[in-house]
Design a protein around this motif. Structure first.
Motif, PDB file in Angstrom:
ATOM      1  N   GLY A 115       0.801  -1.218   0.000  1.00 50.77           N
ATOM      2  CA  GLY A 115       0.000   0.000   0.000  1.00 50.77           C
ATOM      3  C   GLY A 115       0.832   1.266   0.000  1.00 50.77           C
ATOM      4  N   MET A 116       2.110   1.152  -0.338  1.00 51.16           N
ATOM      5  CA  MET A 116       3.000   2.317  -0.364  1.00 51.16           C
ATOM      6  C   MET A 116       3.015   2.882  -1.779  1.00 51.16           C
ATOM      7  N   VAL A 117       2.266   3.925  -1.986  1.00 53.07           N
ATOM      8  CA  VAL A 117       2.098   4.461  -3.338  1.00 53.07           C
ATOM      9  C   VAL A 117       2.995   5.667  -3.593  1.00 53.07           C
ATOM     10  N   GLU A 118       3.570   6.218  -2.539  1.00 49.87           N
ATOM     11  CA  GLU A 118       4.455   7.377  -2.696  1.00 49.87           C
ATOM     12  C   GLU A 118       5.885   6.942  -2.391  1.00 49.87           C
ATOM     13  N   TYR A 119       6.711   6.920  -3.410  1.00 52.77           N
ATOM     14  CA  TYR A 119       8.109   6.526  -3.233  1.00 52.77           C
ATOM     15  C   TYR A 119       8.944   7.113  -4.372  1.00 52.77           C
ATOM     16  N   SER A 120      10.223   7.193  -4.138  1.00 52.36           N
ATOM     17  CA  SER A 120      11.166   7.720  -5.125  1.00 52.36           C
ATOM     18  C   SER A 120      12.404   6.840  -5.146  1.00 52.36           C
ATOM     19  N   PHE A 121      13.057   6.805  -6.298  1.00 45.60           N
ATOM     20  CA  PHE A 121      14.301   6.060  -6.423  1.00 45.60           C
ATOM     21  C   PHE A 121      15.458   7.018  -6.701  1.00 45.60           C
ATOM     22  N   TYR A 122      16.557   6.735  -6.038  1.00 47.91           N
ATOM     23  CA  TYR A 122      17.807   7.443  -6.267  1.00 47.91           C
ATOM     24  C   TYR A 122      18.863   6.397  -6.605  1.00 47.91           C
ATOM     25  N   TYR A 123      19.902   6.846  -7.325  1.00 49.56           N
ATOM     26  CA  TYR A 123      20.842   5.892  -7.899  1.00 49.56           C
ATOM     27  C   TYR A 123      22.265   6.252  -7.475  1.00 49.56           C
ATOM     28  N   PRO A 124      22.762   5.613  -6.394  1.00 45.14           N
ATOM     29  CA  PRO A 124      24.131   5.896  -5.941  1.00 45.14           C
ATOM     30  C   PRO A 124      25.152   5.258  -6.870  1.00 45.14           C
ATOM     31  N   TYR A 125      26.204   5.990  -7.158  1.00 48.29           N
ATOM     32  CA  TYR A 125      27.242   5.520  -8.072  1.00 48.29           C
ATOM     33  C   TYR A 125      28.605   5.710  -7.418  1.00 48.29           C
ATOM     34  N   PRO A 126      29.537   4.748  -7.564  1.00 48.42           N
ATOM     35  CA  PRO A 126      29.428   3.468  -8.260  1.00 48.42           C
ATOM     36  C   PRO A 126      28.444   2.488  -7.607  1.00 48.42           C
ATOM     37  N   ASP A 127      28.327   2.543  -6.269  1.00 45.63           N
ATOM     38  CA  ASP A 127      27.278   1.804  -5.578  1.00 45.63           C
ATOM     39  C   ASP A 127      27.071   2.492  -4.235  1.00 45.63           C
ATOM     40  N   TYR A 128      26.221   1.926  -3.380  1.00 52.13           N
ATOM     41  CA  TYR A 128      25.893   2.658  -2.157  1.00 52.13           C
ATOM     42  C   TYR A 128      26.988   2.597  -1.099  1.00 52.13           C
ATOM     43  N   ILE A 175      10.666   5.621   0.642  1.00 48.56           N
ATOM     44  CA  ILE A 175       9.216   5.431   0.740  1.00 48.56           C
ATOM     45  C   ILE A 175       8.665   6.610   1.519  1.00 48.56           C
ATOM     46  N   GLY A 176       7.775   7.361   0.886  1.00 51.35           N
ATOM     47  CA  GLY A 176       7.293   8.620   1.427  1.00 51.35           C
ATOM     48  C   GLY A 176       7.662   9.736   0.468  1.00 51.35           C
ATOM     49  N   ARG A 177       7.567  10.966   0.913  1.00 51.78           N
ATOM     50  CA  ARG A 177       7.892  12.098   0.053  1.00 51.78           C
ATOM     51  C   ARG A 177       9.359  12.065  -0.356  1.00 51.78           C
ATOM     52  N   GLY A 178       9.585  12.469  -1.603  1.00 54.04           N
ATOM     53  CA  GLY A 178      10.957  12.553  -2.086  1.00 54.04           C
ATOM     54  C   GLY A 178      11.636  13.803  -1.562  1.00 54.04           C
ATOM     55  N   PHE A 179      12.821  14.096  -2.093  1.00 53.69           N
ATOM     56  CA  PHE A 179      13.619  15.210  -1.609  1.00 53.69           C
ATOM     57  C   PHE A 179      13.805  16.257  -2.708  1.00 53.69           C
ATOM     58  N   ASP A 180      14.090  17.483  -2.273  1.00 58.24           N
ATOM     59  CA  ASP A 180      14.401  18.539  -3.237  1.00 58.24           C
ATOM     60  C   ASP A 180      15.712  18.248  -3.959  1.00 58.24           C
ATOM     61  N   VAL A 181      16.621  17.541  -3.299  1.00 61.17           N
ATOM     62  CA  VAL A 181      17.923  17.225  -3.902  1.00 61.17           C
ATOM     63  C   VAL A 181      17.711  16.231  -5.045  1.00 61.17           C
ATOM     64  N   LYS A 182      18.195  16.595  -6.217  1.00 55.55           N
ATOM     65  CA  LYS A 182      18.071  15.733  -7.393  1.00 55.55           C
ATOM     66  C   LYS A 182      19.398  15.084  -7.787  1.00 55.55           C
TER      67      LYS A 182
END
Length: 695
Positions: free
Chosen positions: A231-244, A303-310
């Motif tokens: 039921g988590m409909v608000e989420y964002s993905f970020y992509y750490p490079y080279p990895d986390y 999961i939840g609101r995303g961030f201003d940082v892009k």
């Protein structure tokens, strides 16, 4: 039931009385370090001990994964699986309170002693399922950093991962967020030959863990499916490079990588790996095709609101006085770029950017170069720049090379030289005026082919002038560095006739050599006394093997007979700059071969075998001139005996030949004659131990 270590509380109410997992003696070593050394010493310990666990647990770069996340100073944070505290300290710095849950007492002690001056940390010892009912329901953030993949071990249910997420939702306050950092099972590094991070096997995630095991990582689409199931409909993905783990850059769907940006891919510190293809070239194609989110090596799912940082890029592998973070944020549809000091020492460096802006603006007034505006804020701790949308000059030049339009490339390069020559006698110069730091309007591409006249007529904006110095520098010096960096970063660019391009500037061989030495000095100046991560990886000693080269060059030949050569152009000996020598042996124990060496190579490293051995250097000729195998010219990781003989108590012997003080030309030859005898490991180590170390 509780214990105080400094200001930190260890709650042992649910501790079962023994640790059920342990990394062995290295945890005792870690505990000794954090008990007896301040955090400022950790980098030195990492470099001296050349150990993957020491690097992994103590590197300050581990904190990058959470440092960029905006957080209120009153925030209440839950960290699940806090381990040895790699990110606990950063969370403590950013939040009001941090609650940790960790099963291992030894690791919790390491965490506690490491952060004993932090009065806002509580560590709960025990199995998560036992501790969980007593956790509050008012957390602003819940962090799973490298932990969610162990859900089968934490939550023994049929659907452990979704059940875990549902369980943790109860502990969030309204508007709270769950942050998950995890490897992507379809990460490009796994296709290219890295082992699965947890199991140490090849292609396990790619094969959907067909062989079993207690760990699971996921693709982006599978994570999204799990979120929706909960039921988590608000989420964002970020992509750490080279990895986390050792993130240097984090991307988002609002700012994805551009071709050419993903070049730092040999990041295997923990295990040997294969290299089945050039990851940089593969990433460039993936980026162009819009598939980077599918093949990113890791994810940060919020999961939840995303961030201003892009977007955020870290430069904290430098000396402390130059450690900064660059980020792109978006508020109300408007974007801005900020550079922030990560240390007190770096605040002066940030402040110098406003001065650089004013000085460069004055110098280029009336020219065809514009300077991206800069202002200081937060008492000089950060600098804000106007966000400029566009395409880099680097991308434009790449386009000409891809179409083999050398005339177009040269015409635009000539325009670059003309623009940077404006008032070059003034006492201000941007040393880092490389092609990637110049933006042109995006419409310049038109139908995808940049027209030379349009490029010449366009506005060019300098977007990053961090390394501006208060002295004059010639345009040819700046241009040389731009071309030097451009070619080094991408194998495809070696098709460029560098000598021809730079020859028109009237750069002599002596000047070129001086510029290369200056670049090496500059890199050392920026890094300070710190070793680069590539150097640390080499010191740890895990190998990168290229099976395709073996097939092509050696067929069924024994790997122990292979002679590998590395070329150091000022950035250390890297696997991607190495190759194998065919037909090195003229007899069973004698090698005789000649290498072609470019003028920009400072050091040649020869690995005479992949075995314990003794080697006698019978002759070295550089451009026909004899090179004496003395300590000024030849350095090895073995022990020197007499008359150019060495014994190697390691199965990774290497002989380093310094070329800096030799008379180099644009094209050189190095003729090598050596005799080699392979030895059993025990005998080789005993012999090496018996020889007095003189080098």
């Amino acid at each position: 039931m509780t214990e105080l270590i400094g200001k930190i509380t260890l709650d042992k109410k649910h501790y079962p009385g023994e640790d059920f997992y342990c990394d062995g003696e290295v945890e005792d070593e870690l505990l000794e370090i954090v008990k007896n050394h301040p955090a400022e010493d950790y980098q030195q310990m990492i470099e001296e001990r050349a150990s993957w666990p020491i690097l992994y647990h103590l590197s300050p770069l581990r904190e990058n994964i959470v440092d960029w996340i905006p957080m209120d100073k009153e925030a209440k944070v839950l960290e699940i699986g806090s381990g040895c505290g790699a990110i606990t300290g950063k969370l403590s710095e950013k939040a009001g309170s941090v609650v940790c849950v960790e099963l291992s007492q030894k690791r919790s002690l390491i965490n506690a002693y490491r952060h004993q001056d932090c009065g806002n940390i509580t560590i709960h010892l025990g199995n998560f399922k036992d501790v969980e009912p007593e956790l509050g329901e008012d957390f602003d953030y819940i962090f799973f950093i490298g932990v969610f993949e162990y859900g089968q071990s934490y939550i023994q249910t049929k659907e452990p991962y979704t059940d875990w997420l549902r369980m943790m939702q109860r502990h969030l306050k309204p508007g709270g967020r769950i942050v998950i950092a995890i490897e992507n099972k379809l990460g490009l590094k796994y296709f290219a030959g890295c082992r699965e991070d947890h199991l140490g096997t090849f292609f396990s995630g790619v094969e959907d863990y067909a062989q079993g095991g207690g760990v699971r990582t996921f693709s982006k689409s599978r994570l999204e499916q799990m979120f929706r199931e909960c039921g988590m409909v608000e989420y964002s993905f970020y992509y750490p490079y080279p990895d986390y783990k050792f993130m240097t850059t984090v991307y988002s769907d609002g700012r994805l990588p551009k071709p050419g940006e993903l070049y730092d891919n040999l990041r295997n510190f923990d295990r040997d790996r294969m290299l089945l293809f050039d990851e940089k070239q593969a990433f460039d194609g993936i980026v162009k095709d819009g598939l980077f989110p599918v093949f990113s090596n890791s994810y940060v799912a919020v999961i939840g609101r995303g961030f201003d940082v892009k977007y955020a890029k870290y430069s904290n592998d430098r000396a402390p006085e130059y450690a900064i973070r660059t980020e792109i944020s978006e508020k109300g549809g408007r974007r801005s770029v900020k550079k922030k000091a990560l240390t007190e020492e770096a605040q002066e460096h940030i402040g110098s950017m406003r001065t650089a802006y004013k000085d460069l603006k004055e110098r280029f007034e009336g020219s065809k170069l514009e300077i991206n505006a800069c202002s200081l804020n937060h008492g000089g701790k950060s600098a804000t720049f106007e966000y400029v949308d566009g395409i880099t000059l680097e991308e434009i030049l790449d386009g000409y090379l891809e179409r083999e339009d050398i005339a177009g490339f040269q015409a635009v390069f000539d325009e670059y030289v003309e623009r940077i020559s404006w008032k070059e006698d003034m006492p201000v110069a941007d040393y880092d005026l490389i092609f990637a730091n110049i933006l042109l309007p995006p419409e310049i591409l038109g139908d995808g082919v940049p027209d030379v006249d349009a490029v010449k007529a366009a506005v060019w904006t300098i977007i990053d002038y961090e390394w501006t110095f208060g002295k004059p520098m010639s345009a040819k010096e700046i241009a040389f560095r731009a071309v030097y960096c451009y070619v080094l970063e991408n194998e495809k660019r070696k098709k460029l006739d560098v000598n021809g391009t730079l020859g028109k500037l009237g750069i002599t061989k002596q000047e070129a050599d001086a510029y290369r030495r200056q670049e090496m000095d500059f890199q050392k100046f920026v890094a300070g006394r710190r070793k680069a991560m590539g150097e640390i990886r080499e010191a740890i000693g895990n190998r990168v093997s290229e099976p395709l080269k073996w097939l092509d060059k050696f067929g069924e030949a024994s790997a122990k007979d292979w002679v590998q050569v590395y070329e150091d152009r000022g950035e250390g000996c890297r696997e991607e700059d190495s190759y194998f020598v065919m037909d090195a042996y003229e007899e069973e124990t004698r090698m005789h071969f000649t290498l072609s060496v470019n003028g920009d190579v400072h050091l040649i490293r020869i690995d005479p075998a992949m075995d314990y051995c003794a080697v006698k250097i019978e002759g070295l000729l550089f451009n026909g001139e004899k090179v004496e195998p003395d300590r000024k010219k030849v350095v090895t990781n073995g022990r020197r005996m007499q008359n150019g003989s060495y014994v190697f108590g390691t199965d990774d012997p290497n002989i380093n030949i310094k070329l800096e003080d030799l008379a180099r030309k644009s094209d050189n030859t190095l003729e090598v004659r050596m005799e080699i005898v392979r030895l059993p490991a025990g005998i080789a180590q005993d012999m090496a131990g018996a020889v007095r170390k003189v080098w």
